[in-house]
Write a protein that holds these residues in place. Structure first.
Motif, PDB file in Angstrom:
ATOM      1  N   PRO A 133       6.191   8.790  15.422  1.00  0.00           N
ATOM      2  CA  PRO A 133       5.543   9.916  16.109  1.00  0.00           C
ATOM      3  C   PRO A 133       4.392  10.477  15.282  1.00  0.00           C
ATOM      4  O   PRO A 133       4.305  10.249  14.069  1.00  0.00           O
ATOM      5  N   GLY A 134       3.521  11.216  15.924  1.00  0.00           N
ATOM      6  CA  GLY A 134       2.398  11.824  15.202  1.00  0.00           C
ATOM      7  C   GLY A 134       1.449  12.501  16.157  1.00  0.00           C
ATOM      8  O   GLY A 134       1.810  12.845  17.278  1.00  0.00           O
ATOM      9  N   ASP A 135       0.214  12.694  15.708  1.00  0.00           N
ATOM     10  CA  ASP A 135      -0.814  13.316  16.527  1.00  0.00           C
ATOM     11  C   ASP A 135      -2.064  12.446  16.472  1.00  0.00           C
ATOM     12  O   ASP A 135      -2.128  11.476  15.711  1.00  0.00           O
ATOM     13  N   TYR A 136      -3.067  12.823  17.256  1.00  0.00           N
ATOM     14  CA  TYR A 136      -4.296  12.033  17.347  1.00  0.00           C
ATOM     15  C   TYR A 136      -5.220  12.323  16.161  1.00  0.00           C
ATOM     16  O   TYR A 136      -6.367  12.740  16.343  1.00  0.00           O
ATOM     17  N   THR A 137      -4.763  12.081  14.935  1.00  0.00           N
ATOM     18  CA  THR A 137      -5.556  12.403  13.750  1.00  0.00           C
ATOM     19  C   THR A 137      -5.553  11.258  12.748  1.00  0.00           C
ATOM     20  O   THR A 137      -4.614  10.452  12.700  1.00  0.00           O
ATOM     21  N   PHE A 138      -6.588  11.224  11.940  1.00  0.00           N
ATOM     22  CA  PHE A 138      -6.703  10.255  10.850  1.00  0.00           C
ATOM     23  C   PHE A 138      -5.519  10.395   9.889  1.00  0.00           C
ATOM     24  O   PHE A 138      -4.925   9.394   9.471  1.00  0.00           O
ATOM     25  N   ASP A 139      -5.179  11.638   9.526  1.00  0.00           N
ATOM     26  CA  ASP A 139      -4.107  11.863   8.558  1.00  0.00           C
ATOM     27  C   ASP A 139      -2.769  11.332   9.053  1.00  0.00           C
ATOM     28  O   ASP A 139      -2.002  10.744   8.275  1.00  0.00           O
ATOM     29  N   ASP A 140      -2.480  11.533  10.342  1.00  0.00           N
ATOM     30  CA  ASP A 140      -1.220  11.020  10.865  1.00  0.00           C
ATOM     31  C   ASP A 140      -1.235   9.501  10.926  1.00  0.00           C
ATOM     32  O   ASP A 140      -0.189   8.855  10.764  1.00  0.00           O
ATOM     33  N   GLY A 141      -2.400   8.911  11.132  1.00  0.00           N
ATOM     34  CA  GLY A 141      -2.502   7.454  11.079  1.00  0.00           C
ATOM     35  C   GLY A 141      -2.233   6.934   9.680  1.00  0.00           C
ATOM     36  O   GLY A 141      -1.524   5.926   9.500  1.00  0.00           O
ATOM     37  N   PHE A 142      -2.768   7.628   8.672  1.00  0.00           N
ATOM     38  CA  PHE A 142      -2.556   7.221   7.276  1.00  0.00           C
ATOM     39  C   PHE A 142      -1.080   7.339   6.911  1.00  0.00           C
ATOM     40  O   PHE A 142      -0.482   6.401   6.354  1.00  0.00           O
ATOM     41  N   ARG A 143      -0.477   8.492   7.232  1.00  0.00           N
ATOM     42  CA  ARG A 143       0.944   8.707   6.891  1.00  0.00           C
ATOM     43  C   ARG A 143       1.849   7.727   7.641  1.00  0.00           C
ATOM     44  O   ARG A 143       2.789   7.174   7.067  1.00  0.00           O
ATOM     45  N   GLY A 144       1.557   7.520   8.925  1.00  0.00           N
ATOM     46  CA  GLY A 144       2.386   6.610   9.712  1.00  0.00           C
ATOM     47  C   GLY A 144       2.309   5.192   9.199  1.00  0.00           C
ATOM     48  O   GLY A 144       3.324   4.474   9.132  1.00  0.00           O
ATOM     49  N   ALA A 145       1.110   4.763   8.806  1.00  0.00           N
ATOM     50  CA  ALA A 145       0.947   3.407   8.281  1.00  0.00           C
ATOM     51  C   ALA A 145       1.671   3.243   6.949  1.00  0.00           C
ATOM     52  O   ALA A 145       2.314   2.200   6.702  1.00  0.00           O
ATOM     53  N   ARG A 146       1.591   4.249   6.089  1.00  0.00           N
ATOM     54  CA  ARG A 146       2.306   4.171   4.802  1.00  0.00           C
ATOM     55  C   ARG A 146       3.803   4.013   5.041  1.00  0.00           C
ATOM     56  O   ARG A 146       4.494   3.255   4.343  1.00  0.00           O
ATOM     57  N   ARG A 147       4.298   4.723   6.030  1.00  0.00           N
ATOM     58  CA  ARG A 147       5.725   4.631   6.368  1.00  0.00           C
ATOM     59  C   ARG A 147       6.084   3.232   6.863  1.00  0.00           C
ATOM     60  O   ARG A 147       7.105   2.659   6.452  1.00  0.00           O
ATOM     61  N   LEU A 148       5.245   2.662   7.724  1.00  0.00           N
ATOM     62  CA  LEU A 148       5.532   1.332   8.253  1.00  0.00           C
ATOM     63  C   LEU A 148       5.391   0.251   7.196  1.00  0.00           C
ATOM     64  O   LEU A 148       6.187  -0.698   7.142  1.00  0.00           O
ATOM     65  N   LEU A 149       4.377   0.372   6.345  1.00  0.00           N
ATOM     66  CA  LEU A 149       4.150  -0.640   5.317  1.00  0.00           C
ATOM     67  C   LEU A 149       5.221  -0.611   4.240  1.00  0.00           C
ATOM     68  O   LEU A 149       5.387  -1.589   3.492  1.00  0.00           O
ATOM     69  N   ALA A 150       5.966   0.494   4.149  1.00  0.00           N
ATOM     70  CA  ALA A 150       7.048   0.597   3.158  1.00  0.00           C
ATOM     71  C   ALA A 150       8.363  -0.002   3.655  1.00  0.00           C
ATOM     72  O   ALA A 150       9.330  -0.087   2.890  1.00  0.00           O
ATOM     73  N   LEU A 151       8.416  -0.419   4.916  1.00  0.00           N
ATOM     74  CA  LEU A 151       9.644  -1.014   5.446  1.00  0.00           C
ATOM     75  C   LEU A 151       9.958  -2.332   4.745  1.00  0.00           C
ATOM     76  O   LEU A 151       9.059  -3.023   4.251  1.00  0.00           O
ATOM     77  N   ARG A 152      11.255  -2.688   4.703  1.00  0.00           N
ATOM     78  CA  ARG A 152      11.652  -3.958   4.104  1.00  0.00           C
ATOM     79  C   ARG A 152      10.973  -5.120   4.825  1.00  0.00           C
ATOM     80  O   ARG A 152      10.555  -6.093   4.199  1.00  0.00           O
ATOM     81  N   GLU A 153      10.869  -4.982   6.166  1.00  0.00           N
ATOM     82  CA  GLU A 153      10.119  -5.958   6.960  1.00  0.00           C
ATOM     83  C   GLU A 153       8.970  -5.221   7.643  1.00  0.00           C
ATOM     84  O   GLU A 153       9.112  -4.753   8.779  1.00  0.00           O
ATOM     85  N   PRO A 154       7.848  -5.081   6.964  1.00  0.00           N
ATOM     86  CA  PRO A 154       6.747  -4.324   7.547  1.00  0.00           C
ATOM     87  C   PRO A 154       6.130  -5.068   8.730  1.00  0.00           C
ATOM     88  O   PRO A 154       6.286  -6.285   8.878  1.00  0.00           O
ATOM     89  N   PRO A 155       5.426  -4.355   9.595  1.00  0.00           N
ATOM     90  CA  PRO A 155       4.768  -5.011  10.730  1.00  0.00           C
ATOM     91  C   PRO A 155       3.598  -5.874  10.269  1.00  0.00           C
ATOM     92  O   PRO A 155       3.033  -5.653   9.201  1.00  0.00           O
TER      93      PRO A 155
END
Length: 376
Positions: free
Chosen positions: A237-259
Motif C-alpha cells: 500500500p502507499g500513495d501517489y508519491t515518489f517517497d512511497d515508491g522508494f519505500r515500497g521498492a526497498r521493502r520488496l527488494l528486501a524479500l527473500r524472493e524479491p520481484p
C-alpha cells in the motif's frame, strides 16, 4: 425632419452615457446573443456578421462589463476546478486542460485545492460556489468518486462534471469523463508477463482514489488470466508519491524472493522504485523491470525512461470542462445548444527502456545497456 431630430437626440444621449451591449446590437442590426457570442469569441458566428459587430463595438467604443457578461444575470462565467492530489504533474496537466477549455468557451477559471477527507467538504464547496458565483465545478478524484459528495452538491444546486476512473459510462445522471485504468493496467502487467516475469510487485496509489483500485484490479486480472498465483507479499500500500515508491521498492527488494518486475501505480511511484533500485545496486531493466502509469514528464526524464501507460490528462480535463460548459451554455443560449456526451478514455501502453526480458541477478552483461524507446 422629425426623424432626423429623433436620431440626433438618440446619438446625443448615447454620447452622454456608457454604451451598452444593446446599443451594439442595434448598431450592428443583430441580436443580443450574437453580440455576446462575438465578445466571447465563439466560432459559431459568420465572418461577415462578426465583422459588423466588431465595427459597431469600435464605433461606440464599447467595453464589456465583466460583471454583466451573461445575458442572463443568473448565469455566471466562472468555472471552479477542485482537486486533492499529491502528484504535481497530474495537477498541472489537469489545470492546463481545464484552462484550455475555458479559453475556448469564454469562461474564467478559479482553482480550489481541498482536503477530500473533510466531513464538511460539501458545505465548503457549496459555499465557495455561492460566494464566488461559480457557474459550475470540475471535480477530480477522489472527490469526483464520492457519491455522497456529488449528491450533496447537486442537492445544493451546484452544477458539476466529474473525472473518474471507470471501465464504462456509469450513466448515473451526473455528467462525467471516465478513464479505463483497469484495461491499461492489465496491458502493462501483460507486457511484463510476456517478457518472462512471474514475480511482479505492485505498489498502490492512494486508497481513496478509485484509480488505485482499478489499476490493482487490472494487475490482478492479468496475473489470473496468465495462471500466475497472486503473492500478497508483492503488493504494497502507499500513495501517489515518489517517497512511497522508494519505500515500497526497498521493502520488496528486501524479500527473500524479491520481484523481478515492479509496477508502480503512477510514474512518481515508478521513479521512486528506480531510485531505490539504483541505491541497492540493482540493474534496471535486466535485473529489475519497472513500469509506471500516466506518462508524466518524469517518465521521460528518468534513466532509463519508464515504460508506462499514456494517459492524456490534459485532453481528459479539457473534454470534461467542455462538457460542463456545454450544459451551461445550453441554459444560457437556448437557440445554440452545445451537444456534448460522456466520453471514455483508455490510456495506451508506451514501452521504454525500463522493462526488458528477465536476466539472472548478478549477471552484469546488460549493465549500462539502454533499449531504444518503442511506443505501442
Amino acid at each position: 425632419m422629425h426623424g432626423d431630430d429623433g436620431q440626433a437626440r438618440a446619438e446625443a444621449a448615447l454620447n452622454t452615457r456608457r454604451p451598452t451591449i444593446k446599443d451594439v446590437a442595434e448598431r450592428a442590426k443583430v441580436s443580443l446573443k450574437t453580440v455576446s457570442r462575438v465578445i466571447n469569441n465563439e466560432p459559431s458566428v459568420m465572418q461577415a456578421t462578426r465583422a459588423r459587430v466588431l465595427r459597431a463595438i469600435d464605433e461606440l467604443d464599447y467595453e464589456p462589463d465583466p460583471s454583466a457578461r451573461s445575458l442572463r444575470s443568473a448565469t455566471p462565467y466562472v468555472i471552479g476546478l477542485v482537486y486533492d492530489n499529491p502528484n504535481p504533474y497530474h495537477i498541472i496537466g489537469v489545470q492546463n486542460g481545464v484552462l484550455a477549455a475555458c479559453r475556448e468557451t469564454g469562461f474564467d477559471l478559479q482553482i480550489h485545492p481541498c482536503d477530500a477527507s473533510s466531513p464538511l467538504l460539501a458545505d465548503e464547496l457549496g459555499e465557495w460556489a455561492r460566494r464566488s458565483r461559480l457557474a459550475g465545478l470540475v471535480l477530480t478524484a477522489p472527490m469526483s468518486e464520492s457519491k455522497e459528495l456529488v449528491d450533496a452538491l447537486a442537492a445544493r444546486g451546484v452544477k458539476l462534471v466529474r473525472i473518474i476512473a471507470a471501465t464504462e459510462d456509469p450513466k448515473d445522471g451526473h455528467p462525467c469523463v471516465f478513464v479505463n485504468d483497469r484495461a491499461a493496467a492489465y496491458e502493462i502487467t501483460e507486457h511484463l508477463v510476456q517478457l518472462g516475469h512471474q514475480r511482479i510487485g505492485f505498489l498502490w496509489g492512494g486508497a481513496a482514489h478509485r484509480s488505485s483500485r482499478e489499476r490493482y484490479q487490472g494487475y490482478e486480472d492479468a496475473l489470473k488470466d496468465y495462471g500466475i498465483t497472486l503473492d500478497k507479499h508483492l503488493v504494497v500500500p502507499g500513495d501517489y508519491t515518489f517517497d512511497d515508491g522508494f519505500r515500497g521498492a526497498r521493502r520488496l527488494l528486501a524479500l527473500r524472493e524479491p520481484p523481478t518486475a515492479i509496477f508502480g501505480s503512477n510514474d512518481e511511484i515508478a521513479a521512486g522504485v528506480l531510485a531505490a533500485a539504483k541505491s541497492a545496486g540493482v540493474d534496471v531493466p535486466y535485473e529489475l523491470s519497472i513500469a509506471g502509469f500516466e506518462d508524466s514528464p518524469i517518465s521521460k526524464q528518468s534513466w532509463p525512461a519508464l515504460t508506462t501507460a499514456k494517459q492524456a490528462t490534459g485532453d481528459i480535463a479539457r473534454h470534461a470542462t467542455r462538457l460542463l460548459a456545454g450544459s451551461l451554455r445550453q441554459d444560457a443560449y437556448d437557440d445554440h445548444p452545445m451537444a456534448m456526451h460522456n466520453q471514455g478514455f483508455v490510456p495506451q501502453l508506451v514501452v521504454r527502456g525500463s522493462t526488458a526480458p528477465m536476466r539472472a541477478r548478478g549477471n552484469g552483461s546488460g549493465r549500462g545497456t539502454q533499449q531504444p524507446e518503442r511506443e505501442t
